[in-house]
Design an enzyme around this catalytic site. Sequence first.
Site, PDB file in Angstrom:
ATOM      1  N   HIS A 183     -35.857   6.835 -16.072  1.00 39.62           N
ATOM      2  CA  HIS A 183     -34.358   6.635 -15.285  1.00 39.62           C
ATOM      3  C   HIS A 183     -35.073   6.830 -13.569  1.00 39.62           C
ATOM      4  O   HIS A 183     -35.974   7.363 -13.635  1.00 39.62           O
ATOM      5  CB  HIS A 183     -33.461   7.661 -15.714  1.00 39.62           C
ATOM      6  CG  HIS A 183     -32.992   7.524 -17.235  1.00 39.62           C
ATOM      7  ND1 HIS A 183     -33.002   6.577 -17.907  1.00 39.62           N
ATOM      8  CD2 HIS A 183     -33.193   8.751 -18.155  1.00 39.62           C
ATOM      9  CE1 HIS A 183     -32.766   7.086 -19.211  1.00 39.62           C
ATOM     10  NE2 HIS A 183     -32.822   8.325 -19.359  1.00 39.62           N
ATOM     11  N   TYR A 206     -27.378   8.116 -12.066  1.00 37.38           N
ATOM     12  CA  TYR A 206     -27.262   9.166 -13.315  1.00 37.38           C
ATOM     13  C   TYR A 206     -28.186  10.166 -12.915  1.00 37.38           C
ATOM     14  O   TYR A 206     -28.910  10.220 -12.418  1.00 37.38           O
ATOM     15  CB  TYR A 206     -27.622   8.527 -14.528  1.00 37.38           C
ATOM     16  CG  TYR A 206     -27.385   9.353 -15.880  1.00 37.38           C
ATOM     17  CD1 TYR A 206     -25.979   9.672 -16.081  1.00 37.38           C
ATOM     18  CD2 TYR A 206     -28.262   9.775 -16.500  1.00 37.38           C
ATOM     19  CE1 TYR A 206     -25.738  10.331 -17.141  1.00 37.38           C
ATOM     20  CE2 TYR A 206     -28.095  10.642 -17.948  1.00 37.38           C
ATOM     21  CZ  TYR A 206     -26.737  10.841 -18.023  1.00 37.38           C
ATOM     22  OH  TYR A 206     -26.686  11.605 -19.106  1.00 37.38           O
ATOM     23  N   ARG A 223     -28.874  13.202 -14.571  1.00 38.45           N
ATOM     24  CA  ARG A 223     -29.706  13.900 -15.576  1.00 38.45           C
ATOM     25  C   ARG A 223     -31.164  13.018 -15.855  1.00 38.45           C
ATOM     26  O   ARG A 223     -31.133  12.155 -16.778  1.00 38.45           O
ATOM     27  CB  ARG A 223     -28.926  13.965 -17.202  1.00 38.45           C
ATOM     28  CG  ARG A 223     -27.900  15.133 -16.927  1.00 38.45           C
ATOM     29  CD  ARG A 223     -27.352  15.468 -18.126  1.00 38.45           C
ATOM     30  NE  ARG A 223     -26.116  16.278 -18.021  1.00 38.45           N
ATOM     31  CZ  ARG A 223     -25.165  16.019 -17.782  1.00 38.45           C
ATOM     32  NH1 ARG A 223     -24.707  14.559 -17.619  1.00 38.45           N
ATOM     33  NH2 ARG A 223     -23.838  16.798 -17.662  1.00 38.45           N
ATOM     34  N   GLU A 265     -18.483   7.386 -22.644  1.00 39.59           N
ATOM     35  CA  GLU A 265     -18.322   8.996 -22.973  1.00 39.59           C
ATOM     36  C   GLU A 265     -17.063   9.484 -22.480  1.00 39.59           C
ATOM     37  O   GLU A 265     -16.516  10.209 -23.141  1.00 39.59           O
ATOM     38  CB  GLU A 265     -19.489   9.533 -22.634  1.00 39.59           C
ATOM     39  CG  GLU A 265     -20.750   9.351 -23.447  1.00 39.59           C
ATOM     40  CD  GLU A 265     -21.874  10.224 -22.948  1.00 39.59           C
ATOM     41  OE1 GLU A 265     -21.688  11.429 -22.639  1.00 39.59           O
ATOM     42  OE2 GLU A 265     -23.116   9.730 -22.936  1.00 39.59           O
ATOM     43  N   GLU A 281     -29.306  12.338 -25.051  1.00 47.02           N
ATOM     44  CA  GLU A 281     -27.694  12.492 -25.632  1.00 47.02           C
ATOM     45  C   GLU A 281     -26.846  11.363 -25.807  1.00 47.02           C
ATOM     46  O   GLU A 281     -26.054  11.109 -26.788  1.00 47.02           O
ATOM     47  CB  GLU A 281     -27.182  13.587 -24.849  1.00 47.02           C
ATOM     48  CG  GLU A 281     -27.907  14.833 -24.817  1.00 47.02           C
ATOM     49  CD  GLU A 281     -27.621  15.777 -26.237  1.00 47.02           C
ATOM     50  OE1 GLU A 281     -26.617  15.646 -26.980  1.00 47.02           O
ATOM     51  OE2 GLU A 281     -28.763  16.290 -26.872  1.00 47.02           O
ATOM     52  N   ASP A 327     -24.049   7.310 -21.993  1.00 44.46           N
ATOM     53  CA  ASP A 327     -24.976   7.493 -20.949  1.00 44.46           C
ATOM     54  C   ASP A 327     -26.430   7.173 -21.366  1.00 44.46           C
ATOM     55  O   ASP A 327     -27.003   7.223 -22.389  1.00 44.46           O
ATOM     56  CB  ASP A 327     -25.074   9.085 -20.727  1.00 44.46           C
ATOM     57  CG  ASP A 327     -23.763   9.425 -20.029  1.00 44.46           C
ATOM     58  OD1 ASP A 327     -22.938   8.631 -19.502  1.00 44.46           O
ATOM     59  OD2 ASP A 327     -23.184  10.702 -19.832  1.00 44.46           O
ATOM     60  N   ASP A 383     -29.443   8.475 -21.729  1.00 45.36           N
ATOM     61  CA  ASP A 383     -30.418   9.706 -22.080  1.00 45.36           C
ATOM     62  C   ASP A 383     -30.322   9.826 -23.563  1.00 45.36           C
ATOM     63  O   ASP A 383     -29.834   9.077 -24.141  1.00 45.36           O
ATOM     64  CB  ASP A 383     -30.114  10.825 -21.074  1.00 45.36           C
ATOM     65  CG  ASP A 383     -28.851  11.249 -21.567  1.00 45.36           C
ATOM     66  OD1 ASP A 383     -28.063  10.899 -22.357  1.00 45.36           O
ATOM     67  OD2 ASP A 383     -28.353  12.283 -20.798  1.00 45.36           O
TER      68      ASP A 383
END
Length: 885
Positions: free
Chosen positions: A350, A303, A305, A7, A84, A80, A82
């Site tokens: 996660h 990470y 989030r 990203e 998104e 990433d 997740d």
Amino acid sequence: MNVVVVESPAKAKTINKYLGSGYKVLASFGHVRDLPAKDGSVLPDEDFAMSWEVDAASNKRLKDITDALKGADSLILATDPDREGEAISWHVLEVLTKKKALKDKKVSRVVFNAITKKSVLDAMDNPRQIDTPLVDAYLARRALDYLVGFNLSPVLWRKLPGARSAGRVQSVALRLVCDRESEIERFNSEEYWQISADLKTPRGDGFTARLTSHDGEKMTKMSVTGADLAGRIKEMLEGASFVADSVEAKPTRRNPSAPFTTSTLQQAASSKLGFNASRTMQVAQRLYEGIDIGGETVGLITYMRTDGVQMAPEAIDEARAAIAERFGARYCPEKPRLYSTKAKNAQEAHEAIRPTGFERAPDDLKRYLDADQLKLYDLIWKRAIASQMASAEIERTTVDITATKDGKTAGLRATGSVVRFDGFIAAYTDAKEDGEQSDGDDDDDARLPEINAQEALAKNKINATQHFTEPPPRYSEASLIKKMEELGIGRPSTYASTLATLRDRDYVVIDKRRLIPEAKGRLVIAFLENFFERYVEFGFTADLEEKLDRISAGELAWKDVLREFWIEFHAHIDETKDLRVTQVLDALNEALAPLVFPVREDGSNPRICPTCGTGNLSLKLGKYGAFVGCSNYPDCNFTRQLSNDPNTEADAALSNEPKDLGKDPHTEEPITLRTGRFGPYVQRGDGKEAKRSSLPKGWAVDTIDHEKAVALLSLPRDIGQHPESGKLISAGLGRYGPFLLHDGGYANLESVEDVFSIGLNRAVTVIAEKAAKGPGRGRGTPAALKTLGDHPDGGPVTVRDGKYGPYVNWGKVNATLPKDKAPTEVTLEQALEMITAKAGASGKKAPAKKAAPKKAAAKKATPAKTAAKPKAKAKKPAAAKAKKD
């Protein structure tokens, strides 16, 4: 060769070093496609078909990826870990497939929770395919948010002029803030008294005991409600004898909290560091993506989030080894600690947020981190290592005491605790972190002296203190996030942007770290609660979040969820077509009565006009929003802004009868004090040519006389010529407060009074001090509104506000923000994307400025103008409809 897509460019640089020459790592700069901000981007009648748009900057990034694939063997999507991130990989894959750039190349998806060499290489050894249910959940969320925003917001614009927009999650978060404000307004304070005794042991050691019973009746916090009863009890205790009836000491154990999740990190950072949610996530992003430590870029945390609370087994082993080494074997429990989340709808795929290496203690990294990074890393490291430490061993002591006098008895209790073994507290103290207030009555942490059962105690002093119950506290960012998590509203990755949106739309203001709803925000929520109640219900919103989670688990079909939602929502929207503005105002008058009709000091009817004495006050809707006006208009011109300020109505009473302050000494024109919808102001002359000046903040209406009015109307004030430039220095009041103006540049003044009193010497000094800090507003480079981080090629990336609007800056490269992008919402990845596109279009390859080719500049300008026109036209029908209603 293998092409890897991540990203952010910062991450790309680091990962390329880990993978070596056989890989080419490119950045997508976040999402490469988005739904255009216009009607028709989601079509319910066409089975929720979604139209995606690729902007110019993303096109360049996708072209770079396409070009790299020409000589590549495979494509590895490493965005990433997740929802998104999965969506970004899906978007990239969709675009490349349509471009026919993949052909027979192998495509795989990898995820890593930390940017370390081991994590990245392990991920490369365990590829998988795109997680379709996770993408479906993303598509459902985007479609829901779009359908709510683009169908509900126009209703607001037509029926409630001045309202910005309504979002699916933001509206429910705003409701929490507004509901709390309503609770505070309805709250009736009650009197209560606390009775305590300062006592001494036979050994002369003092302590305090609180009243628990009187004449056989149990006494709670609210039992003593008046001064008479408090006085009688105090008098009895003044002459009483005291004996310790029983002393009980109980050993207890206090266990550590789990490592941080996104929400608990935001709460702790708010309470302990004073960081808001956005600042916390920005700093955490930098720690995750990597910091240069002695020539090597290393991701310092996992990470950020996540709502998982468990650490990986190897991380637990590493933490236990660090505990034994740093604190001693006793601090390391016999077995590792395992945690499970209590949050509603939590996904624990996660890890919790933790250091990527426990051997990197905060003190060891001081020279590599800036102040914010060090503070946040210190918090994360300590919480994570404490989560695997031994329990604290605490001895809690309770002493029950009997007071007797002339046959009357009273009971008192003293409590205290002693830490026998600090355990995890040696690393981290998890005091109250959600921002709520404490009642201050808990004495358990006080340490008691030695007290023996049945021994007499000496009285030192009897205390009877008056108290009043207090309303519930306003939410802080921390406590609001905690409440949203408890209710299952939103996801960890959305909390920061949700709060930022509420601030940017002027729905809430933050004062002393507390969220206070603005009148505009309360109007929106009152409207939604009256006419769209279901869609701001906590349970309904949480149920939708649960369905989205079930979609990501493969348990529900995403379009089935959309169909179920849309049928009822669309019908509800249609019902509002016949809703009259008068119905809206009547409902809002009742729902917001404490705000619209505040209680008056003289006890008169707050709904009667204070100017004419016969008209009824009511909410009115104008071009710029709602205000309070008189029913006798136009005979009575009374208007008042919606405000919690009790002085607003007194100020507004001036609007019908301007106060004569005298004449201007130079023009002989009359000067009057008036109040309009935007507050009090002074005016010289009459008609359209009259000069007006608003009263500065802090200036009360009753203090304005002829002298002050003349001074205000004479601004800007010329101070004199600058001794070096020979150019005039003037002082004035502007949008951003009091200022000095010299040679097109501005310098802020500390107070309004300085505008009228500052002399030439001091003005020159202020201008020099501003120049020493660097250019600000004016012809030079505007001051940075926000620093986003460092560019991969060096130098800070900032957001600034210029003559033609906000823009992002890196060196000599400036990229204007899109009109629908608030400066506070820009991320580093988005800024880098815009800078890269601008630099590519203008031929700028480094911070050094180069002349932009005319053709490229022309091509850049044309789409921007084209995009702006539909947006402007789209507003006209809504405005026309509002006037018609």
